[in-house]
Scaffold this motif. Structure first.
Motif, mmCIF file in Angstrom:
data_model
loop_
_atom_site.group_PDB
_atom_site.id
_atom_site.type_symbol
_atom_site.label_atom_id
_atom_site.label_comp_id
_atom_site.label_asym_id
_atom_site.label_seq_id
_atom_site.Cartn_x
_atom_site.Cartn_y
_atom_site.Cartn_z
ATOM 1 N N ASP A 9 -13.502 50.692 99.537
ATOM 2 C CA ASP A 9 -12.097 50.358 99.733
ATOM 3 C C ASP A 9 -11.910 49.637 101.066
ATOM 4 O OD1 ASP A 9 -11.800 51.714 97.429
ATOM 5 O OD2 ASP A 9 -10.632 53.367 98.239
ATOM 6 N N TYR A 10 -11.264 48.499 101.029
ATOM 7 C CA TYR A 10 -10.997 47.775 102.265
ATOM 8 C C TYR A 10 -9.942 46.709 102.011
ATOM 9 C CZ TYR A 10 -13.704 43.782 100.575
ATOM 10 O OH TYR A 10 -14.157 42.713 99.854
ATOM 11 N N THR A 11 -9.362 46.201 103.101
ATOM 12 C CA THR A 11 -8.380 45.124 103.045
ATOM 13 C C THR A 11 -8.763 44.064 104.064
ATOM 14 O OG1 THR A 11 -6.612 46.651 102.406
ATOM 15 C CG2 THR A 11 -5.945 44.525 103.318
ATOM 16 N N SER A 13 -7.233 40.433 105.735
ATOM 17 C CA SER A 13 -6.095 39.518 105.860
ATOM 18 C C SER A 13 -6.476 38.376 106.796
ATOM 19 C CB SER A 13 -4.868 40.248 106.408
ATOM 20 O OG SER A 13 -4.444 41.259 105.507
ATOM 21 N N ARG A 75 -4.407 37.806 101.685
ATOM 22 C CA ARG A 75 -4.800 39.207 101.791
ATOM 23 C C ARG A 75 -5.559 39.624 100.548
ATOM 24 N NH1 ARG A 75 -0.247 41.691 101.729
ATOM 25 N NH2 ARG A 75 -0.380 43.222 100.041
ATOM 26 N N GLU A 77 -7.446 43.001 98.696
ATOM 27 C CA GLU A 77 -7.578 44.447 98.702
ATOM 28 C C GLU A 77 -8.584 44.864 97.636
ATOM 29 O OE1 GLU A 77 -3.776 46.160 98.022
ATOM 30 O OE2 GLU A 77 -2.951 45.566 99.971
ATOM 31 N N ARG A 79 -9.995 48.276 95.913
ATOM 32 C CA ARG A 79 -9.818 49.725 95.729
ATOM 33 C C ARG A 79 -10.684 50.134 94.559
ATOM 34 N NH1 ARG A 79 -8.225 48.873 99.905
ATOM 35 N NH2 ARG A 79 -6.183 49.216 100.868
ATOM 36 N N CYS A 85 -5.511 40.020 95.075
ATOM 37 C CA CYS A 85 -5.416 38.926 96.035
ATOM 38 C C CYS A 85 -3.952 38.507 96.169
ATOM 39 C CB CYS A 85 -6.253 37.732 95.588
ATOM 40 S SG CYS A 85 -8.020 38.089 95.428
#
Length: 201
Positions: A9-11, A13, A75, A77, A79, A85
């Motif tokens: 899990d990561y984001t 930006s 951005r 994400e 999960r 996106c």
């Protein structure tokens, strides 16, 4: 970067601006080597589309053109196995990473040994995780038959034998009973599996 196909899990930006040229920009979010890359291509295909791209093609293509001299907020994400996106706060792509990763990790070929009457399946799982799948055998294999299974695998795809460890990568043999018209099998990570299955003569 997400290495070895272990999705965490990561984001991410970023801000990006296009100044010239026919293409937009790319955001690389997975790479394990030069031949194994996955990226978000924004304004690709001569600035006509946005898509998630990998070595065998692209998925979830959508019309989009990037304007010169304008800043964009991107951005991504991850999960579990879901990728989202966002472009300027609006959802552009919402896909399962299985659509990109699992399609390309399993390779198989089949042949018939006429002398023994066995169906020979050779399956390579290039992923770093085991993959379970059903193999359809309708009309060819009697239920209750015993398939011979030979597996060559190791904990890492980079492992190799040496004088100090000559059996680090070595085949192991087992058997598996065929139930009904399907063979359910789990193919280990980083593996070559050979199944020899009796057929109806």
């Amino acid at each position: 970067l997400v290495g070895e196909r272990t999705w965490k899990d990561y984001t991410v930006s970023v801000k990006a601006r296009k100044n010239a040229g026919k293409e937009g920009f790319m955001l690389l979010f997975h790479i394990s080597n030069d031949d194994d890359k996955i990226l978000w291509n924004v304004g690709g295909w001569e600035n006509a589309l946005s898509a998630i791209e990998h070595e065998f093609g692209a998925v979830d293509k959508k019309p989009f053109s990037v304007e010169n001299g304008r800043w964009y907020d991107l951005r991504m994400e991850v999960r579990g196995r879901t990728l989202k996106c966002y472009l300027d706060g609006k959802l552009m792509h919402d896909i399962s990473l299985e659509a990109v990763s699992d399609v390309k990790s399993l390779y198989a070929t089949g042949s018939l040994d006429k002398a023994s009457g066995e169906l020979i399946l050779k399956v390579v799982n290039g992923d770093t995780e085991p993959m379970e799948t059903d193999i359809s055998l309708a009309g060819t294999v009697p239920a209750g038959s015993t398939a011979r299974v030979t597996v060559l695998t190791s904990a890492s795809g980079e492992d190799e034998n040496s004088l100090e460890a000559p059996d680090r990568v070595s085949p192991r043999a087992s058997t598996q009973v065929v139930s009904g018209n399907k063979l359910h099998h789990s193919f280990p990570a980083n593996s070559l599996t050979i199944l020899r299955i009796p057929t109806r003569r």
